[in-house]
Design a protein around this motif. Structure first.
Motif, PDB file in Angstrom:
ATOM      1  N   THR A 190      -3.802   9.667   8.208  1.00 41.99           N
ATOM      2  CA  THR A 190      -4.963   9.323   7.386  1.00 41.99           C
ATOM      3  C   THR A 190      -6.160  10.093   7.922  1.00 41.99           C
ATOM      4  N   PRO A 191      -6.791  10.896   7.085  1.00 43.69           N
ATOM      5  CA  PRO A 191      -7.954  11.635   7.583  1.00 43.69           C
ATOM      6  C   PRO A 191      -9.162  10.709   7.777  1.00 43.69           C
ATOM      7  N   PRO A 192      -9.978  10.983   8.783  1.00 44.64           N
ATOM      8  CA  PRO A 192     -11.204  10.202   8.969  1.00 44.64           C
ATOM      9  C   PRO A 192     -12.248  10.685   7.961  1.00 44.64           C
ATOM     10  N   ASP A 193     -12.074  10.254   6.730  1.00 45.04           N
ATOM     11  CA  ASP A 193     -12.866  10.782   5.622  1.00 45.04           C
ATOM     12  C   ASP A 193     -13.040   9.703   4.560  1.00 45.04           C
ATOM     13  N   ILE A 194     -13.637  10.074   3.437  1.00 47.53           N
ATOM     14  CA  ILE A 194     -13.937   9.107   2.384  1.00 47.53           C
ATOM     15  C   ILE A 194     -12.763   8.939   1.414  1.00 47.53           C
ATOM     16  N   PHE A 245     -17.038   4.090  -2.223  1.00 48.47           N
ATOM     17  CA  PHE A 245     -15.939   4.598  -1.404  1.00 48.47           C
ATOM     18  C   PHE A 245     -16.007   3.973  -0.024  1.00 48.47           C
ATOM     19  N   THR A 246     -14.889   4.024   0.699  1.00 49.12           N
ATOM     20  CA  THR A 246     -14.842   3.605   2.099  1.00 49.12           C
ATOM     21  C   THR A 246     -14.600   4.843   2.933  1.00 49.12           C
ATOM     22  N   ASP A 247     -15.365   4.966   3.999  1.00 48.32           N
ATOM     23  CA  ASP A 247     -15.254   6.112   4.905  1.00 48.32           C
ATOM     24  C   ASP A 247     -14.455   5.670   6.128  1.00 48.32           C
ATOM     25  N   PHE A 248     -13.270   6.239   6.312  1.00 46.50           N
ATOM     26  CA  PHE A 248     -12.436   5.859   7.449  1.00 46.50           C
ATOM     27  C   PHE A 248     -12.834   6.598   8.731  1.00 46.50           C
ATOM     28  N   ALA A 249     -13.932   7.360   8.687  1.00 48.17           N
ATOM     29  CA  ALA A 249     -14.479   7.913   9.923  1.00 48.17           C
ATOM     30  C   ALA A 249     -15.237   6.818  10.664  1.00 48.17           C
ATOM     31  N   ASP A 250     -16.047   6.044   9.928  1.00 47.98           N
ATOM     32  CA  ASP A 250     -16.836   4.992  10.564  1.00 47.98           C
ATOM     33  C   ASP A 250     -16.513   3.593  10.041  1.00 47.98           C
ATOM     34  N   GLY A 251     -15.699   3.498   8.990  1.00 49.44           N
ATOM     35  CA  GLY A 251     -15.297   2.206   8.456  1.00 49.44           C
ATOM     36  C   GLY A 251     -16.284   1.569   7.499  1.00 49.44           C
ATOM     37  N   SER A 272     -10.447   4.759  11.266  1.00 53.27           N
ATOM     38  CA  SER A 272     -10.503   3.307  11.461  1.00 53.27           C
ATOM     39  C   SER A 272      -9.464   2.597  10.587  1.00 53.27           C
ATOM     40  N   ILE A 273      -8.191   2.810  10.940  1.00 49.57           N
ATOM     41  CA  ILE A 273      -7.067   2.247  10.207  1.00 49.57           C
ATOM     42  C   ILE A 273      -5.873   2.169  11.155  1.00 49.57           C
ATOM     43  N   ASP A 274      -4.916   1.307  10.861  1.00 47.52           N
ATOM     44  CA  ASP A 274      -3.702   1.244  11.669  1.00 47.52           C
ATOM     45  C   ASP A 274      -2.994   2.590  11.559  1.00 47.52           C
ATOM     46  N   GLN A 275      -2.944   3.312  12.657  1.00 44.34           N
ATOM     47  CA  GLN A 275      -2.446   4.692  12.618  1.00 44.34           C
ATOM     48  C   GLN A 275      -0.927   4.792  12.688  1.00 44.34           C
ATOM     49  N   ASN A 276      -0.254   3.683  12.926  1.00 44.07           N
ATOM     50  CA  ASN A 276       1.197   3.662  12.830  1.00 44.07           C
ATOM     51  C   ASN A 276       1.613   3.398  11.381  1.00 44.07           C
ATOM     52  N   ALA A 277       0.995   2.418  10.759  1.00 34.55           N
ATOM     53  CA  ALA A 277       1.330   2.078   9.368  1.00 34.55           C
ATOM     54  C   ALA A 277       0.877   3.170   8.404  1.00 34.55           C
ATOM     55  N   PHE A 278      -0.269   3.786   8.690  1.00 40.36           N
ATOM     56  CA  PHE A 278      -0.853   4.791   7.802  1.00 40.36           C
ATOM     57  C   PHE A 278      -1.095   6.100   8.568  1.00 40.36           C
ATOM     58  N   TRP A 311       0.823  -1.208   0.000  1.00 42.33           N
ATOM     59  CA  TRP A 311       0.000   0.000   0.000  1.00 42.33           C
ATOM     60  C   TRP A 311       0.859   1.261   0.000  1.00 42.33           C
ATOM     61  N   GLN A 312       0.316   2.298  -0.556  1.00 44.16           N
ATOM     62  CA  GLN A 312       0.873   3.651  -0.440  1.00 44.16           C
ATOM     63  C   GLN A 312       0.713   4.041   1.027  1.00 44.16           C
ATOM     64  N   ARG A 313       1.772   4.484   1.655  1.00 45.13           N
ATOM     65  CA  ARG A 313       1.695   4.798   3.083  1.00 45.13           C
ATOM     66  C   ARG A 313       1.005   6.130   3.354  1.00 45.13           C
ATOM     67  N   ASP A 314       1.465   7.184   2.701  1.00 48.05           N
ATOM     68  CA  ASP A 314       0.941   8.524   2.967  1.00 48.05           C
ATOM     69  C   ASP A 314      -0.150   8.897   1.971  1.00 48.05           C
ATOM     70  N   VAL A 315      -1.102   9.627   2.459  1.00 42.65           N
ATOM     71  CA  VAL A 315      -2.210  10.081   1.619  1.00 42.65           C
ATOM     72  C   VAL A 315      -1.848  11.417   0.984  1.00 42.65           C
ATOM     73  N   ASP A 316      -2.061  11.510  -0.308  1.00 45.11           N
ATOM     74  CA  ASP A 316      -1.899  12.790  -0.981  1.00 45.11           C
ATOM     75  C   ASP A 316      -3.025  13.701  -0.484  1.00 45.11           C
ATOM     76  N   PRO A 317      -2.732  14.946  -0.122  1.00 40.70           N
ATOM     77  CA  PRO A 317      -3.775  15.812   0.439  1.00 40.70           C
ATOM     78  C   PRO A 317      -4.831  16.269  -0.570  1.00 40.70           C
ATOM     79  N   GLN A 318      -4.573  16.064  -1.849  1.00 39.75           N
ATOM     80  CA  GLN A 318      -5.539  16.507  -2.865  1.00 39.75           C
ATOM     81  C   GLN A 318      -6.659  15.484  -3.022  1.00 39.75           C
ATOM     82  N   ARG A 319      -7.893  15.961  -2.943  1.00 37.10           N
ATOM     83  CA  ARG A 319      -9.048  15.106  -3.195  1.00 37.10           C
ATOM     84  C   ARG A 319      -9.267  15.033  -4.703  1.00 37.10           C
ATOM     85  N   ARG A 320      -9.772  13.879  -5.153  1.00 36.26           N
ATOM     86  CA  ARG A 320      -9.965  13.655  -6.582  1.00 36.26           C
ATOM     87  C   ARG A 320     -11.305  12.986  -6.844  1.00 36.26           C
TER      88      ARG A 320
END
Length: 166
Positions: free
Chosen positions: A108-112, A126-132, A99-105, A42-51
């Motif tokens: 990660t914003p709690p978002d979609i 999409f998956t929402d990492f606010a509620d999983g 709702s993700i491993d916060q050390n590995a990732f 997996w890509q570790r860091d999230v790009d801040p740009q939404r697409r």
């Protein structure tokens, strides 16, 4: 006042003390994370740009991390696999936000986050990492992106470290 060893051990078993980390599941290697459970990279860091969903597919296809190409937008089942202690509708003290491993990732914003999965009614999943939970929306809605590497998982049985396409 110092805590007893039994109090410290009890704290270490709680999700908050573990900082929402799945011990032993992920190996971090620079900008990528290897998932030993699902045998994915997996890509570790999230790009801040939404697409949009289409832009997310293009972004992953053109991504290069640590000199590696061959990335793609995950399907819905793949992205759901990296959730950790999702709160779902009710949340609670035993769930993680996001709702993700916060050390590995980290960060990660709690978002979609978009997946490449599309529904027959032209909605994107999409998956929402606010509620999983996974939902669907117009594919033109901007969301975050986390790419997965399209490596051949059969190579993982032979090589302890996955060989990424260069």
């Amino acid at each position: 006042m110092e805590k007893s060893s039994s109090e410290l051990q009890a704290e270490q078993r709680t999700p908050s003390a573990l900082k929402c980390q799945e011990i032993g599941r992920y190996t971090i290697a620079g900008a990528v994370v290897f998932d030993a459970n699902e045998r994915r990279v997996w890509q570790r860091d999230v790009d801040p740009q939404r697409r949009t969903q289409r832009e997310a597919i293009t972004y992953c296809a053109s991504l290069e991390l640590d000199g590696h190409r061959g990335w793609r937008l995950p399907d819905a089942s793949e992205l759901v696999d990296i959730r950790y202690l999702p709160g779902l509708i009710e949340g609670g003290p035993s769930s993680c936000m996001p709702s993700i491993d916060q050390n590995a990732f980290p960060d990660t914003p709690p978002d979609i986050f978009w997946t490449r999965t599309e529904r027959p009614d032209d909605q994107g999943v999409f998956t929402d990492f606010a509620d999983g939970r996974s939902h669907f929306a117009d594919p033109k809605v901007p969301a975050y992106v986390r790419c997965v590497h399209g490596l051949d998982v059969s190579t993982l049985a032979v090589h302890p470290t996955p060989a990424l396409e260069r």
